[in-house]
Design an enzyme around this catalytic site. Structure first.
Site, short mmCIF file in Angstrom:
data_model
loop_
_atom_site.label_atom_id
_atom_site.label_comp_id
_atom_site.label_asym_id
_atom_site.label_seq_id
_atom_site.Cartn_x
_atom_site.Cartn_y
_atom_site.Cartn_z
N ASN A 171 -100.02 8.53 39.07
CA ASN A 171 -100.50 8.77 40.42
C ASN A 171 -102.03 8.80 40.43
OD1 ASN A 171 -97.91 9.13 41.64
ND2 ASN A 171 -97.79 11.15 40.67
N HIS A 185 -102.43 11.00 33.55
CA HIS A 185 -101.19 11.21 32.82
C HIS A 185 -100.17 10.20 33.30
CE1 HIS A 185 -101.55 13.92 36.28
NE2 HIS A 185 -100.27 13.69 36.50
N ILE A 200 -93.42 20.51 33.15
CA ILE A 200 -92.94 21.88 33.40
C ILE A 200 -91.93 21.92 34.56
CG2 ILE A 200 -94.68 22.65 35.08
CD1 ILE A 200 -95.03 25.17 33.30
#
Ligand code: AMP
Ligand code: ZN
Length: 114
Positions: free
Chosen positions: A87, A100, A31
């Site tokens: 991360n 992710h 996003i």
């Protein structure tokens, strides 16, 4: 049921901009893109962080990379190159606790990362 943002995408309660999907993996546009292509590849199974990966997840972890490879192909990045980042935890700045793999490309990347 859980409140995890990415699980809501897997369940279809929130519609991401999907780039690739198969039985176990979903890939959608970030996003807040940090590059011309910025896609997140997630397992459909909820796994909070890399620390929560177990030996039984080995195939699934590999599938995230195969999906990233497919995303790069679809986005025309295979030859020019791209970066994959996952991360883990506070110091890495993990904000969403459903693992992710970031796939970033379409511009020159720098090293070391910030
Ligand atoms: P990380 O900091 O590695 O946990 O990355 C989380 C990423 O999720 C960030 O790059 C966010 O921009 C992205 N993100 C947060 N909410 C959404 C959303 N609703 N749809 C797509 N990407 C999102
Ligand atoms: Zn989740």
């Amino acid at each position: 049921m859980n409140d995890c943002l990415f699980c809501k995408m897997v369940r279809g309660e929130i519609q991401p901009k999907t780039v690739y999907e198969d039985e176990r993996v979903l890939a959608f546009r970030d996003i807040n893109p940090q590059a011309p292509t910025h896609v997140l590849v997630i397992p459909k199974e909820h796994i909070a962080t890399i620390n929560d990966l177990r030996p039984g997840h080995a195939a699934l972890a590999g599938e995230l990379y195969l999906a990233a490879r497919e995303v790069a192909r679809l986005e025309g990045l295979s030859e020019s190159g791209y970066r994959t980042v996952m991360n883990c935890g506070r110091d890495a700045g993990q904000a969403v606790f459903h693992i992710h793999l970031h796939v970033l490309g379409g511009r020159q990347m720098h090293w070391p990362p910030g």
